[in-house]
Motif scaffolding. Sequence first.
Motif, PDB file in Angstrom:
ATOM      1  N   GLY A 163       0.803  -1.212   0.000  1.00  0.00           N
ATOM      2  CA  GLY A 163       0.000   0.000   0.000  1.00  0.00           C
ATOM      3  C   GLY A 163       0.839   1.266   0.000  1.00  0.00           C
ATOM      4  N   THR A 164       1.863   1.303   0.876  1.00  0.00           N
ATOM      5  CA  THR A 164       2.725   2.482   0.948  1.00  0.00           C
ATOM      6  C   THR A 164       3.564   2.636  -0.317  1.00  0.00           C
ATOM      7  OG1 THR A 164       4.307   1.123   2.192  1.00  0.00           O
ATOM      8  CG2 THR A 164       2.871   2.561   3.461  1.00  0.00           C
ATOM      9  N   ILE A 165       4.039   1.513  -0.880  1.00  0.00           N
ATOM     10  CA  ILE A 165       4.855   1.576  -2.104  1.00  0.00           C
ATOM     11  C   ILE A 165       4.023   2.063  -3.286  1.00  0.00           C
ATOM     12  CG2 ILE A 165       6.123   0.200  -3.801  1.00  0.00           C
ATOM     13  CD1 ILE A 165       7.120  -1.534  -1.530  1.00  0.00           C
ATOM     14  N   ILE A 166       2.813   1.511  -3.420  1.00  0.00           N
ATOM     15  CA  ILE A 166       1.926   1.933  -4.518  1.00  0.00           C
ATOM     16  C   ILE A 166       1.574   3.417  -4.377  1.00  0.00           C
ATOM     17  CG2 ILE A 166      -0.392   1.655  -5.498  1.00  0.00           C
ATOM     18  CD1 ILE A 166      -0.138  -1.360  -4.826  1.00  0.00           C
ATOM     19  N   GLY A 167       1.290   3.832  -3.143  1.00  0.00           N
ATOM     20  CA  GLY A 167       0.952   5.231  -2.902  1.00  0.00           C
ATOM     21  C   GLY A 167       2.100   6.183  -3.209  1.00  0.00           C
ATOM     22  N   LEU A 168       3.325   5.741  -2.937  1.00  0.00           N
ATOM     23  CA  LEU A 168       4.494   6.599  -3.142  1.00  0.00           C
ATOM     24  C   LEU A 168       4.945   6.665  -4.592  1.00  0.00           C
ATOM     25  CD1 LEU A 168       6.936   6.000  -0.129  1.00  0.00           C
ATOM     26  CD2 LEU A 168       6.047   8.182  -0.927  1.00  0.00           C
ATOM     27  N   TYR A 169       4.985   5.502  -5.255  1.00  0.00           N
ATOM     28  CA  TYR A 169       5.638   5.433  -6.570  1.00  0.00           C
ATOM     29  C   TYR A 169       4.672   5.380  -7.754  1.00  0.00           C
ATOM     30  CZ  TYR A 169       9.739   4.497  -3.744  1.00  0.00           C
ATOM     31  OH  TYR A 169      10.736   4.590  -2.814  1.00  0.00           O
ATOM     32  N   LEU A 170       3.549   4.696  -7.581  1.00  0.00           N
ATOM     33  CA  LEU A 170       2.637   4.533  -8.717  1.00  0.00           C
ATOM     34  C   LEU A 170       1.491   5.527  -8.707  1.00  0.00           C
ATOM     35  CD1 LEU A 170       2.435   0.633  -9.061  1.00  0.00           C
ATOM     36  CD2 LEU A 170       4.014   2.250 -10.128  1.00  0.00           C
ATOM     37  N   CYS A 171       1.107   6.009  -7.515  1.00  0.00           N
ATOM     38  CA  CYS A 171       0.020   6.986  -7.429  1.00  0.00           C
ATOM     39  C   CYS A 171       0.469   8.193  -6.621  1.00  0.00           C
ATOM     40  CB  CYS A 171      -1.214   6.359  -6.775  1.00  0.00           C
ATOM     41  SG  CYS A 171      -1.795   4.863  -7.580  1.00  0.00           S
ATOM     42  N   LEU A 225       6.919  15.227   4.947  1.00  0.00           N
ATOM     43  CA  LEU A 225       6.718  14.454   6.178  1.00  0.00           C
ATOM     44  C   LEU A 225       5.895  13.199   5.903  1.00  0.00           C
ATOM     45  CD1 LEU A 225       6.941  14.120   9.243  1.00  0.00           C
ATOM     46  CD2 LEU A 225       4.895  15.584   9.470  1.00  0.00           C
ATOM     47  N   LYS A 226       4.828  13.373   5.104  1.00  0.00           N
ATOM     48  CA  LYS A 226       3.958  12.238   4.782  1.00  0.00           C
ATOM     49  C   LYS A 226       4.721  11.176   3.998  1.00  0.00           C
ATOM     50  CE  LYS A 226      -0.400  11.126   2.458  1.00  0.00           C
ATOM     51  NZ  LYS A 226      -1.523  11.668   1.653  1.00  0.00           N
ATOM     52  N   GLU A 227       5.525  11.586   3.031  1.00  0.00           N
ATOM     53  CA  GLU A 227       6.294  10.648   2.222  1.00  0.00           C
ATOM     54  C   GLU A 227       7.357   9.943   3.058  1.00  0.00           C
ATOM     55  OE1 GLU A 227       7.857  12.728  -1.135  1.00  0.00           O
ATOM     56  OE2 GLU A 227       5.932  12.762  -2.200  1.00  0.00           O
ATOM     57  N   THR A 228       7.967  10.675   4.002  1.00  0.00           N
ATOM     58  CA  THR A 228       8.975  10.075   4.874  1.00  0.00           C
ATOM     59  C   THR A 228       8.348   9.024   5.778  1.00  0.00           C
ATOM     60  OG1 THR A 228      10.237  12.146   4.891  1.00  0.00           O
ATOM     61  CG2 THR A 228      10.748  10.555   6.609  1.00  0.00           C
ATOM     62  N   ILE A 229       7.184   9.335   6.329  1.00  0.00           N
ATOM     63  CA  ILE A 229       6.484   8.368   7.190  1.00  0.00           C
ATOM     64  C   ILE A 229       6.099   7.125   6.399  1.00  0.00           C
ATOM     65  CG2 ILE A 229       4.362   7.966   8.514  1.00  0.00           C
ATOM     66  CD1 ILE A 229       4.510  10.920   9.370  1.00  0.00           C
ATOM     67  N   MET A 230       5.625   7.310   5.175  1.00  0.00           N
ATOM     68  CA  MET A 230       5.276   6.171   4.326  1.00  0.00           C
ATOM     69  C   MET A 230       6.507   5.328   4.013  1.00  0.00           C
ATOM     70  SD  MET A 230       2.564   8.044   1.754  1.00  0.00           S
ATOM     71  CE  MET A 230       2.133   6.625   0.764  1.00  0.00           C
ATOM     72  N   SER A 231       7.644   5.986   3.804  1.00  0.00           N
ATOM     73  CA  SER A 231       8.888   5.263   3.545  1.00  0.00           C
ATOM     74  C   SER A 231       9.297   4.431   4.757  1.00  0.00           C
ATOM     75  CB  SER A 231      10.013   6.245   3.192  1.00  0.00           C
ATOM     76  OG  SER A 231       9.730   6.941   2.005  1.00  0.00           O
ATOM     77  N   ILE A 232       9.132   5.006   5.953  1.00  0.00           N
ATOM     78  CA  ILE A 232       9.469   4.284   7.187  1.00  0.00           C
ATOM     79  C   ILE A 232       8.617   3.034   7.326  1.00  0.00           C
ATOM     80  CG2 ILE A 232       9.375   4.409   9.719  1.00  0.00           C
ATOM     81  CD1 ILE A 232      10.142   7.380   9.448  1.00  0.00           C
ATOM     82  N   MET A 233       7.357   3.131   6.911  1.00  0.00           N
ATOM     83  CA  MET A 233       6.437   2.000   7.051  1.00  0.00           C
ATOM     84  C   MET A 233       6.953   0.749   6.353  1.00  0.00           C
ATOM     85  SD  MET A 233       3.798   2.644   8.965  1.00  0.00           S
ATOM     86  CE  MET A 233       4.896   3.562  10.016  1.00  0.00           C
ATOM     87  N   TYR A 234       7.430   0.905   5.119  1.00  0.00           N
ATOM     88  CA  TYR A 234       7.832  -0.291   4.376  1.00  0.00           C
ATOM     89  C   TYR A 234       9.321  -0.597   4.448  1.00  0.00           C
ATOM     90  CZ  TYR A 234       9.439   2.416   0.278  1.00  0.00           C
ATOM     91  OH  TYR A 234      10.120   3.261  -0.563  1.00  0.00           O
TER      92      TYR A 234
END
Length: 321
Positions: A258-266, A274-283
């Motif tokens: 979910g985090t990868i798709i949200g960051l790279y594909l959508c 901050l939001k992108e960094t938190i998403m990166s930490i998740m995966y």
Amino acid sequence: MKQVHDENRNQTVISEFILLGLPIQPELKAIVYSSFLAMYLTTVLGNMLIILLISLDSHLHTPMYLFLRNLSFSDMCFSSVTIPKLLINMWSMKPVIPYPGCLTQMYFFLFFGDLESFLLVAMAYDRYVAICYPLHYTVMMSPKLCSSLVVLSWVLTTFHALLHTLLMSQVAFCDNNIIPNFFCDMSALLKLACSDIHINELVIFIMGGLVIVLPFLLIVTSYARILSSILRVPSVRGIRKAFSTCGSHLSVVSLFYGTIIGLYLCPSANNSTLKETIMSIMYTVVTPMLNPFIYSLRNQDMKGAFKKLLEGRKISNTLGH
């Protein structure tokens, strides 16, 4: 900022990047550092324990544990690509990474991230065959097929990571060398480019569908078939076990994909740093740490192997005295 003047292109070429790291207050740095160090050590030690147990216990030399051993190795390396550098940079006066080091980090980040993706698919298929076709399991999941799936995963990830790294090496970077993340993230690097990146974006979109979206759909389909199979022969214990196992597996899978798709594909234009960094930490941090607990340490076979290891140690200590 170190820059090298390229006379042929008549532009400034970046020789290193500055990693901004995590947006944290100075007074919280020690707490955040300790938290990330604890998570990293948990990831490394947990996955090393799984690899050790599977290697030592002959009862665990089965298809599922072949995939799990590779997944544990992948998780351990995946975290090691980014977290040690993050921890070093948190106390560094100059949190930089050289251009070759940045591309190297990006390559191994993609490699182990992709490897995890393919191995999760193989593990989901293994569970699907074991539950839906138990009588044909040994034939359908032969040692040759399992070994082939693992080798294929390594080959495909090598190709995919190398493709993106080679394309990134052709991108020109000019004045801006500040990466608003704690590692050399591919999307963050492309935002700094001062040359045409349409080919890079096209390859990310096409290959992303094959390496991220397709595996995610295959995993969800496998677990949907498993739940459907169990619900056909309803029993309270079976349903509880199915939802416990599939629910925990799917939660980690959804967090990872979910985090990868949200960051790279959508990617969204509204996404803050901050939001992108938190998403990166998740995966990159949370998922590799959770996998040992979700996939193995709740497993009775793994608990039995761990108990044998402890008893063997006690016996050897007794003999030594």
